[in-house]
Design an enzyme around this catalytic site. Structure first.
Site, short mmCIF file in Angstrom:
data_model
loop_
_atom_site.label_atom_id
_atom_site.label_comp_id
_atom_site.label_asym_id
_atom_site.label_seq_id
_atom_site.Cartn_x
_atom_site.Cartn_y
_atom_site.Cartn_z
N GLU A 166 9.35 1.03 10.83
CA GLU A 166 10.53 1.84 10.46
C GLU A 166 10.05 3.28 10.45
O GLU A 166 9.39 3.73 9.51
CB GLU A 166 11.06 1.41 9.10
CG GLU A 166 11.47 -0.07 9.11
CD GLU A 166 12.34 -0.47 7.94
OE1 GLU A 166 12.28 0.20 6.90
OE2 GLU A 166 13.05 -1.48 8.08
N CYS A 181 14.44 9.67 6.19
CA CYS A 181 14.26 9.35 7.60
C CYS A 181 15.54 9.55 8.39
O CYS A 181 15.50 9.92 9.55
CB CYS A 181 13.76 7.91 7.74
SG CYS A 181 14.81 6.73 6.88
N LYS A 214 0.86 -1.19 0.00
CA LYS A 214 0.00 0.00 0.00
C LYS A 214 0.89 1.24 0.00
O LYS A 214 1.44 1.63 1.02
CB LYS A 214 -0.94 0.04 1.21
CG LYS A 214 -2.10 0.98 0.94
CD LYS A 214 -2.59 1.80 2.11
CE LYS A 214 -1.87 3.02 2.50
NZ LYS A 214 -1.81 4.15 1.56
N GLU A 252 10.75 16.07 14.34
CA GLU A 252 11.19 15.69 12.99
C GLU A 252 10.58 16.67 11.99
O GLU A 252 9.35 16.75 11.86
CB GLU A 252 10.73 14.26 12.67
CG GLU A 252 11.30 13.79 11.33
CD GLU A 252 10.79 12.41 10.91
OE1 GLU A 252 9.59 12.12 11.14
OE2 GLU A 252 11.58 11.63 10.36
P1 NAD Z 1 2.83 8.54 7.17
O1 NAD Z 1 2.96 7.80 8.44
O2 NAD Z 1 1.96 9.72 7.13
O3 NAD Z 1 2.27 7.57 6.02
C1 NAD Z 1 2.93 6.33 5.74
C2 NAD Z 1 1.94 5.37 5.15
O4 NAD Z 1 1.00 4.99 6.15
C3 NAD Z 1 1.12 5.90 3.96
O5 NAD Z 1 1.05 4.90 2.97
C4 NAD Z 1 -0.23 6.14 4.59
O6 NAD Z 1 -1.30 6.05 3.67
C5 NAD Z 1 -0.30 5.00 5.58
N1 NAD Z 1 -1.29 5.15 6.64
C6 NAD Z 1 -1.75 6.30 7.18
N2 NAD Z 1 -2.66 6.03 8.12
C7 NAD Z 1 -2.78 4.68 8.18
C8 NAD Z 1 -3.54 3.78 8.97
N3 NAD Z 1 -4.40 4.23 9.89
N4 NAD Z 1 -3.39 2.46 8.78
C9 NAD Z 1 -2.51 2.00 7.87
N5 NAD Z 1 -1.77 2.80 7.08
C10 NAD Z 1 -1.89 4.12 7.23
O7 NAD Z 1 4.32 8.84 6.71
P2 NAD Z 1 4.78 9.72 5.45
O8 NAD Z 1 4.46 11.13 5.77
O9 NAD Z 1 4.29 9.09 4.21
O10 NAD Z 1 6.36 9.49 5.47
C11 NAD Z 1 7.22 10.24 6.25
C12 NAD Z 1 7.58 9.52 7.54
O11 NAD Z 1 8.15 8.25 7.22
C13 NAD Z 1 8.63 10.25 8.33
O12 NAD Z 1 8.33 10.19 9.70
C14 NAD Z 1 9.90 9.47 8.02
O13 NAD Z 1 10.92 9.59 8.97
C15 NAD Z 1 9.37 8.09 7.93
N6 NAD Z 1 10.30 7.22 7.19
C16 NAD Z 1 11.00 6.26 7.88
C17 NAD Z 1 11.92 5.46 7.22
C18 NAD Z 1 12.69 4.39 7.95
O14 NAD Z 1 13.19 3.48 7.30
N7 NAD Z 1 12.83 4.47 9.27
C19 NAD Z 1 12.11 5.61 5.84
C20 NAD Z 1 11.37 6.59 5.17
C21 NAD Z 1 10.46 7.38 5.87
#
Ligand code: NAD
Length: 495
Positions: free
Chosen positions: A257, A292, A183, A402
């Protein structure tokens, strides 16, 4: 190179369910927006619960046959996916660039990484069956373990690195014998939908599926579904909290992650030139800070603080070094923020810096007109200048939250103990960088830094050959083949 006018063609992408490219059952779509111009350039399905149910059933139906294949045969499939990457890399990287604004030049390395992960997973598929153990149980009992796939795995992707996170989740989960539902983020789904379509031409139907839609609409449904056995999220802490709650009534294995507020620490004996480039590459140039592991807190020893800040300013205000513009033009070095909501959030932190009266070393402007003056095609895009803010200590909101954009703070420190204290003064624990020529100091820092990844005289060195995970609120688990298996225990009574 493609110019901006060529970006205006609108294409419709579909979900990949059971080997077919399909639209949402109610026909709903949402727009994919190019963040450099704020123009709509593609449409993606806006899936609902009935589509989520369909994709779970497809993955479940494909599971037994996939799991029961000889591991070597699964590996052969995955190797074919790796073989396919070079042919489609240019197309996939362009889609990724349009999705989230990462400049194409910064992306060239990615095709090789994707291919290598599929090859690595292909090899791991054959090895995973040999990871069982025999256990000395005492007279009369023979114990052993075997590695089994979980079943249906849901991989949830962030918008900042869809192709990479897609690959590390799908490749290792498939290698272990699971079937997979990806997803992607609703803000950057196009590359994943096309990638899934290409992969679906290689794998049996239902083994790898991709569904786009809002997190709260289909994300909740997928993760709480009884037929889903494992969830791997790369995303924010807020989403991890929602998934934890949503899975409470049907507990399942989770990989999280999450975010970071990583310190990038420069000691006075460091190679200053190398360290300055490491500070820049740690946050500003890759994806305008939307990574990240961004080294968003620059901790610089006081004796070299002014010199390092001066060198950073020299480079980051050089128009040859920092070039904003068309993300598909490989001469440009910095792209926009990936979507409007994130843009507003990053701008809020810059406003906070001026409200609090902090000294802005460079940057501080946002908006297409301010960042790309005289280029009206980018006027509505989500542009932010790389920005460095001087703060006296680690106490500010800018040093704790962040930001996930090209905004960093520079904090002075005097001693090694103080560097450790400041570095660990965060709820996150994803990564840290250390710049020093002193091997003993480097080892002491590695030992004491609370982070899943520590890099010395380099930064953001990740790859299939090393695990990648966080500690504290940066999450747990890692997208590796063993993490996608259950170690099943068996005891035989041989009395
Ligand atoms: P986000 O948490 O807003 O969204 C991530 C995903 O989760 C999206 O696909 C979203 O549709 C989905 N999602 C949202 N609500 C959900 C729910 N209730 N149930 C299931 N899925 C749901 O994150 P973002 O804004 O897309 O990405 C940025 C974040 O990701 C930052 O915090 C960044 O640090 C983190 N990140 C971490 C890593 C790592 O490897 N540690 C890598 C890249 C990004």
């Amino acid at each position: 190179m493609t110019n901006v006018s060529e970006k205006s063609k609108l294409t419709t992408y579909g979900n990949i369910i059971n080997g077919q490219s399909v639209q949402a059952q109610d026909g709903a779509v949402s727009n994919s927006i190019d963040p450099s111009t704020a123009e709509v350039w593609a449409t993606i399905p806006s899936s609902k619960k009935e589509d989520a149910e369909w994709v779970v059933q497809a993955a479940r139906a494909a599971f037994d046959d996939w799991a029961n294949l000889p591991a070597r045969t699964r590996g052969d499939y995955l190797r074919k996916i790796g073989d396919m990457i070079p042919e489609y890399a240019a197309e996939l990287l362009e889609l990724e660039t349009r999705n989230n604004g990462w400049v194409l030049d910064e992306y060239q390395y990615l095709a090789e990484v994707l291919k290598q992960v599929w090859y690595d997973a292909a090899g791991a598929a054959s090895l995973v069956g040999a990871q069982g153990r025999t256990v000395q149980m005492g007279t009369g009992d023979f114990g052993f373990t075997s590695r089994k796939p979980y079943g249906v795995v849901v991989g949830i992707l962030p918008w900042n690195a869809p192709l990479f996170t897609f690959t590390i989740k799908a490749a290792y989960a498939l290698a272990a014998g699971n079937t997979v539902i990806i997803k992607p983020s609703e803000s950057a789904a196009v590359g994943s939908l096309r990638y899934g379509e290409l992969i679906s031409h290689i794998l049996p139907p239902g083994v790898l599926n991709v569904i786009s839609g809002a997190g709260r609409e289909i994300g909740d449904y997928l993760v709480s579904h009884k037929e889903v056995n494992k969830v791997s999220l790369t995303g924010s802490k807020a989403t991890a909290e929602r998934i934890t709650k949503a899975t409470a009534h049907s507990p399942k294995s989770l990989i999280f992650e999450l975010g970071g507020k990583s310190p990038n620490i420069v000691f006075e004996d460091a190679d200053i030139d190398q360290a300055v480039h490491g500070l820049i590459n740690g946050i500003f140039t890759p994806n305008s800070g939307q990574i990240c592991v961004a080294g968003s807190r620059m901790l610089i020893q006081r004796s070299i603080y002014d010199e390092v800040i001066g060198r950073l300013k020299e480079l980051m205000t050089d128009n040859e070094f920092v070039k904003h513009g068309d993300t598909l033009d490989t001469n440009n070095t910095m792209g926009p923020i990936a979507n409007e909501a994130q843009y507003q959030s990053v701008c809020g932190f810059i406003d906070e810096a001026s409200k609090e009266g902090y000294e802005v070393v460079f940057g501080g402007k946002y908006g297409g007109e301010a960042v790309l003056p005289g280029q009206p095609e980018f006027a509505d895009g989500y542009w932010v200048q790389p920005t460095l803010v001087k703060v006296a200590d680690n106490s500010s909101k800018l040093a704790h939250e962040e930001i996930f954009g090209p905004v960093a703070v520079a904090i002075p420190f005097d001693t090694e103990d103080e560097a450790i204290q400041i570095a660990n003064d965060t709820n996150f624990g994803l990564a840290a960088g250390v710049w020093t020529q002193n091997l003993s100091l480097a080892h002491r820092m590695i030992d004491k830094l609370q982070a899943g990844n520590v890099w010395v005289n380099t930064y953001a060195r990740v790859g299939a050959d090393l695990p990648f995970s966080g500690v504290k609120e940066s999450g747990y688990g890692t997208d590796s083949v063993l993490d996608y298996t259950v170690e099943k225990a068996c005891v035989i009574n041989i009395r």
